[in-house]
Design a protein around this motif. Structure first.
Motif, short mmCIF file in Angstrom:
data_model
loop_
_atom_site.label_atom_id
_atom_site.label_comp_id
_atom_site.label_asym_id
_atom_site.label_seq_id
_atom_site.Cartn_x
_atom_site.Cartn_y
_atom_site.Cartn_z
N PRO A 200 13.13 7.91 1.77
CA PRO A 200 12.58 6.68 1.19
C PRO A 200 12.58 5.53 2.20
CG PRO A 200 14.11 7.72 -0.33
CD PRO A 200 14.23 8.47 0.97
N VAL A 201 11.56 4.69 2.10
CA VAL A 201 11.39 3.59 3.05
C VAL A 201 11.29 2.27 2.28
CG1 VAL A 201 9.82 2.57 4.75
CG2 VAL A 201 10.24 5.03 4.75
N SER A 202 12.06 1.29 2.68
CA SER A 202 11.99 -0.04 2.07
C SER A 202 10.95 -0.88 2.80
CB SER A 202 13.35 -0.74 2.16
OG SER A 202 13.66 -1.02 3.52
N ARG A 203 10.61 -2.01 2.21
CA ARG A 203 9.68 -2.92 2.86
C ARG A 203 10.24 -3.42 4.19
NH1 ARG A 203 5.75 -5.26 -0.73
NH2 ARG A 203 5.82 -7.23 0.41
N SER A 204 11.55 -3.67 4.23
CA SER A 204 12.15 -4.14 5.48
C SER A 204 12.10 -3.04 6.55
CB SER A 204 13.59 -4.60 5.24
OG SER A 204 14.39 -3.55 4.76
N ASP A 205 12.29 -1.77 6.13
CA ASP A 205 12.14 -0.65 7.07
C ASP A 205 10.73 -0.64 7.65
OD1 ASP A 205 14.74 0.32 6.62
OD2 ASP A 205 14.08 1.62 4.99
N ALA A 206 9.75 -0.80 6.76
CA ALA A 206 8.35 -0.76 7.19
C ALA A 206 8.04 -1.91 8.14
CB ALA A 206 7.42 -0.81 5.98
N ASP B 134 0.83 -1.20 0.00
CA ASP B 134 0.00 0.00 0.00
C ASP B 134 0.87 1.25 0.00
OD1 ASP B 134 -2.89 1.05 0.43
OD2 ASP B 134 -1.67 2.17 1.86
N VAL B 135 0.70 2.08 -1.03
CA VAL B 135 1.52 3.28 -1.18
C VAL B 135 1.30 4.23 -0.01
CG1 VAL B 135 1.93 5.30 -2.63
CG2 VAL B 135 1.57 3.08 -3.68
N GLY B 136 0.06 4.35 0.44
CA GLY B 136 -0.25 5.27 1.53
C GLY B 136 0.44 4.87 2.83
N LEU B 137 0.45 3.58 3.13
CA LEU B 137 1.12 3.12 4.35
C LEU B 137 2.61 3.43 4.28
CD1 LEU B 137 1.27 1.59 7.03
CD2 LEU B 137 1.52 -0.52 5.70
N ILE B 138 3.24 3.12 3.15
CA ILE B 138 4.68 3.36 3.02
C ILE B 138 4.98 4.86 3.09
CG2 ILE B 138 6.67 3.11 1.50
CD1 ILE B 138 5.70 0.50 2.81
N ARG B 139 4.14 5.67 2.46
CA ARG B 139 4.36 7.12 2.50
C ARG B 139 4.16 7.66 3.92
NH1 ARG B 139 0.95 11.55 0.75
NH2 ARG B 139 -0.55 10.04 -0.05
N GLY B 140 3.15 7.14 4.61
CA GLY B 140 2.91 7.58 5.98
C GLY B 140 4.05 7.21 6.91
N ILE B 141 4.58 6.00 6.76
CA ILE B 141 5.73 5.59 7.57
C ILE B 141 6.94 6.46 7.25
CG2 ILE B 141 7.41 3.73 7.89
CD1 ILE B 141 5.10 1.74 7.67
#
Length: 214
Positions: free
Chosen positions: A179-185, A163-170
């Motif tokens: 920028p946030v990677s999946r592992s960061d999230a 989800d783009v919104g979740l990644i952007r919010g994080i």
């Protein structure tokens, strides 16, 4: 279900416990949750409507998806799979749907109308089993399946990393916009379990205070 029926706010029984859990364990959510006036997931309570809205919302903005949905639902006084299958392609295209999304919605309606999908069995299935069943339908990927878990089945521990919104919010709330990677999230979300769906909902609210409904 009539086309004009509004979503019903359903506060899951775990919501208060989830908020307490998240406030105690997350430095961002401990501030965000008390500041958020809207609380709770919105669900139509109808699996077909939820999945149709999710398909319509793929890869377009929330505002654009809502506009298309409002035009599309006017075509269906009775929002049922058989009624969708009676629509002409040009009618659906005129509502703002791409040719590909028309194909996806027809395939989805066929799965419901034929009985290949058994929504009555989903409450007793685990999250991954439901995702596996849904992604077998043309046009439904993991993101759409996870939105269904969150907004229809109200599953408490879904982390939609696509989800783009979740990644952007994080990114904005935890990494100062970097920028946030999946592992960061995943690392950020580790303390959220077993209430990742609730945390995700509040992260979405940090970007847009108006709740999204599917």
């Amino acid at each position: 279900m009539g086309a004009g029926l509004m979503p019903v706010c359903r506060l899951p029984p775990y919501w208060a416990e989830a908020c307490t859990h998240l406030i105690e364990r997350d430095r961002v959510l401990c501030k965000l949750i008390p500041q958020t006036t809207h609380a709770g997931l919105q669900s139509h309570g109808d699996p077909f409507v939820t999945l149709v809205r999710s398909v319509i919302g793929q890869q377009i903005s929330v505002a654009a998806a809502q506009a298309v949905w409002q035009r599309f639902e006017k075509l269906l006084p009775q929002f049922e799979p058989a009624a969708l299958l009676r629509l002409r392609v040009d009618e659906m295209r005129a509502a703002g749907l791409s040719a590909r999304k028309v194909e996806y919605l027809v395939d989805l309606a066929l799965h419901f109308d034929s009985g290949h999908l058994r929504p009555d069995e989903w409450p007793g299935m685990d999250d991954e089993a439901i995702v596996k069943q849904l992604v077998a339908i043309r046009g439904i990927g993991r993101w759409t399946a996870e939105m269904f878990l969150i907004f229809h089945l109200l599953r408490p521990n879904v982390l939609p990393l696509d989800d783009v919104g979740l990644i952007r919010g994080i990114s904005q709330s935890y990494f100062s916009g970097e920028p946030v990677s999946r592992s960061d999230a995943r690392e950020v979300a580790a303390p959220w379990a077993p209430y990742c769906s609730v945390a995700t909902w509040y992260i979405w609210r940090s970007l847009d205070p108006l709740p999204v409904a599917y």
